[in-house]
Design an enzyme around this catalytic site. Structure first.
Site, short mmCIF file in Angstrom:
data_model
loop_
_atom_site.label_atom_id
_atom_site.label_comp_id
_atom_site.label_asym_id
_atom_site.label_seq_id
_atom_site.Cartn_x
_atom_site.Cartn_y
_atom_site.Cartn_z
N ALA A 46 27.85 49.05 6.27
CA ALA A 46 27.53 49.89 7.44
C ALA A 46 26.64 49.14 8.42
O ALA A 46 26.86 49.21 9.65
CB ALA A 46 26.88 51.20 7.00
N CYS A 47 25.66 48.43 7.91
CA CYS A 47 24.75 47.70 8.80
C CYS A 47 25.48 46.54 9.48
O CYS A 47 25.20 46.24 10.65
CB CYS A 47 23.53 47.22 8.03
SG CYS A 47 22.48 48.58 7.48
N ALA A 48 26.42 45.90 8.78
CA ALA A 48 27.21 44.84 9.38
C ALA A 48 28.08 45.41 10.50
O ALA A 48 28.19 44.81 11.57
CB ALA A 48 28.07 44.14 8.34
N ALA A 51 25.78 46.11 13.49
CA ALA A 51 25.35 44.85 14.10
C ALA A 51 26.49 44.20 14.88
O ALA A 51 26.29 43.70 15.99
CB ALA A 51 24.82 43.90 13.03
#
Length: 158
Positions: A46-48, A51
């Site tokens: 999710a963070c990738a 970003a």
């Protein structure tokens, strides 16, 4: 936990190390609009996604006068690896003690699968050139958030 920021509040100042180990101070961004987004953990799906959405929209944001800073509780070495893996060209800042996340009310109680714990609350704060909060969004979703932010800032690229 600090109270959530609202438009018009003075953005708490900070200095953190970026993914290259260099100190980055919010004060050095005065005179520019700055998007500060808080994310829980580098190199997670999710963070990738979030970003990469910022990476892919960076030209639109920068053309409109916005800079982007990503903040997480990860150590510098993890951020360096994350930036390289995802070809991220904006600063990723290490807030290991979550002091900045605390000041921005982006650290607090979370619930997941019936478990309650303290952690990073995915949040985005836009700071205007005078150091005031222009936009404060808490509990944002990783997927689709950047598109919503672009619409909110009236920077639709589609």
């Amino acid at each position: 936990m600090a109270e959530r920021l609202i438009p018009g509040d003075t953005a708490p100042d900070f200095t953190l190390k970026d993914h290259h180990g260099h100190e980055v101070a919010l004060a050095s961004y005065r005179g520019r609009n700055t998007v500060i987004y808080f994310y829980p953990a580098a190199s997670t799906p999710a963070c990738a996604q979030q970003a990469c959405d910022f990476r892919d929209s960076l030209a639109v944001l920068q053309d409109a006068g916005y800079e982007v800073l990503g903040v997480s509780p990860d150590p510098v070495k993890d951020l360096e690896k994350f930036a390289a893996e995802e070809s991220l060209t904006f600063p990723l800042l290490s807030d290991e003690g979550h002091h900045v996340a605390d000041a921005y009310a982006a650290w607090g109680e979370k619930k997941n699968y019936g478990r309650t714990y303290q952690g990073l609350i995915r949040s985005t704060i836009v700071v205007d050139p005078d150091g005031k909060v222009a936009v404060a969004q808490y509990n944002v979703r990783a997927t689709g958030h950047v598109g919503k932010l672009l619409r909110d800032l009236k920077l639709n690229n589609k």
